[in-house]
Design an enzyme around this catalytic site. Structure first.
Site, PDB file in Angstrom:
ATOM      1  N   CYS A 200     -25.517   3.205   5.644  1.00 59.91           N
ATOM      2  CA  CYS A 200     -26.526   3.149   6.697  1.00 59.91           C
ATOM      3  C   CYS A 200     -27.901   3.511   6.127  1.00 59.91           C
ATOM      4  O   CYS A 200     -28.008   4.315   5.192  1.00 59.91           O
ATOM      5  CB  CYS A 200     -26.166   4.108   7.828  1.00 59.91           C
ATOM      6  SG  CYS A 200     -24.783   3.523   8.847  1.00 59.91           S
ATOM      7  N   CYS A 281     -26.559  -0.929   9.377  1.00 56.97           N
ATOM      8  CA  CYS A 281     -26.548   0.138  10.366  1.00 56.97           C
ATOM      9  C   CYS A 281     -27.695   1.117  10.090  1.00 56.97           C
ATOM     10  O   CYS A 281     -28.252   1.149   8.998  1.00 56.97           O
ATOM     11  CB  CYS A 281     -25.209   0.883  10.374  1.00 56.97           C
ATOM     12  SG  CYS A 281     -24.738   1.588   8.774  1.00 56.97           S
TER      13      CYS A 281
END
Length: 358
Positions: A200, A281
């Site tokens: 992420c 993400c």
């Protein structure tokens, strides 16, 4: 395409021949070597072919060297050093890319910026060429691994995914198939086998900023583009397609996207781009080119037509857009890389105000 892949090279590669003064006039067996006479028929042919090949080279050219060679990756005497380099045409060549690849299970004797490779780099730079060098370029190592699937250097993940499995999965997606009839489903086994998660806050998307985006990821190590992922790294810069006739694979004359949209390369990158976007993400970065006349964001681009629509709003918390202009535009961290190639530009001065004449 190497010299051996050209018509003349392909026809006579590995052949031995010479003239004879007897009635036969030809000999294909007992011919003199270069040590016995430098102007023998075979070496004279390859010398002239090498000169012609170099003179006709243009654009970005690639040099593949063996980093395990006992005498050094770059022999300072030989066809490449003596005949090809001197006959390269400076006005026709935009960049020279050097790949130094070690033998699988072989020693690492030479590499970029060291020993004989540095001699080559310095020679080419002195001649005025833009030169880059990469050690153990993954697509080439990938091909070497076909013969060494169990070698530790060829194991790609803890799931016991190796080069041979990836090669077979990749090959079966298009081998012997019509080069204009590829589907995303053809690549699904490959995507499942070689796909891996992207951390992420590390995803960087780009459009019309290819060179700048990848120079930035390589220098900062803060973000990853699709081309920095395993699949992207292996197949970036490679062309391929199927061929209904033997051997079933073509790496040279494949249809472009303008000729047929469902060609194997275009479908591969669309499929890989979709998965890369789906995996993003956290905070996502996008680098666009603000100097494009048609506009920084193009709905027809891979980013505009595929990646944008496959970002998951439940996983992506923020999208930060970096609008990069050519030197002379607003400053950004990435502009430091632009200044490396334009050090004398006024926007690249460390303290422009203090350097101005009052």
């Amino acid at each position: 395409m190497s010299l051996s892949d050209t018509l003349f090279g392909f026809v006579v590669d590995f052949l031995i021949w010479c003239g004879q003064t007897n009635s036969a006039g030809l000999d294909y067996e007992s011919c003199p070597t270069m040590e016995e006479c430098e102007n023998n028929a075979v070496d004279s042919f390859w010398r002239m072919a090498s000169i012609t090949y170099a003179q006709h080279s243009s654009g970005v050219i690639h040099v593949l060297l063996n980093g395990s060679a006992e005498g050094g990756a770059y022999p300072v005497k030989g066809f490449f050093a003596d005949y090809e380099i001197p006959n390269l045409q400076k006005d026709k060549i935009s960049k020279i890319v050097i790949w130094v690849v070690d033998d699988i299970q072989g020693p690492d004797r030479d590499s970029c910026g060291k020993n004989t490779v540095k001699i080559l780099e310095d020679r080419l730079k002195t001649l005025g060429y833009d030169v880059t060098c990469t050690d153990n370029y993954k697509p080439v190592v990938f091909l070497l691994c076909v013969d060494y699937p169990d070698d530790s250097n060829c194991i790609l993940s803890s799931r016991d995914t190796d080069c041979l499995k990836i090669w077979e999965s990749f090959k079966y997606a298009f081998i012997y198939k019509n080069p204009c009839n590829t589907t995303a489903e053809d690549y699904q086994p490959l995507m499942e086998l070689a796909g891996h998660p992207i951390p992420c806050n590390k995803s960087l998307f780009w459009s019309k900023t290819n060179d700048l985006a990848h120079r930035y990821t390589k220098s900062s190590h803060s973000f990853l583009t699709l081309e920095d992922s395993l699949l992207g790294y292996i197949f970036d810069g490679v062309s391929w397609c199927g061929d209904p006739s033997a051997p079933g694979i073509n790496y040279e004359s494949c249809p472009k996207r303008s000729e047929c949209e469902s060609n194997p390369v275009s479908v591969f990158w669309k499929t890989a781009s979709k998965r890369f976007a789906e995996a993003a993400c956290g905070v996502v970065q996008v680098m666009l080119n603000g100097s494009i006349e048609a506009g920084a964001f193009r709905s027809s681009s891979i980013f505009g037509s595929i990646e944008v629509f496959n970002l998951n709003p439940n996983k992506v918390s923020e999208i930060q857009i970096w609008l990069m202009h050519d030197i002379g535009g607003p400053q950004r961290p990435v502009q430091l890389l632009q200044c490396v190639r334009n050090p004398d530009h006024q926007d690249c001065r460390l303290c422009p105000s203090s350097m101005e004449t009052p």
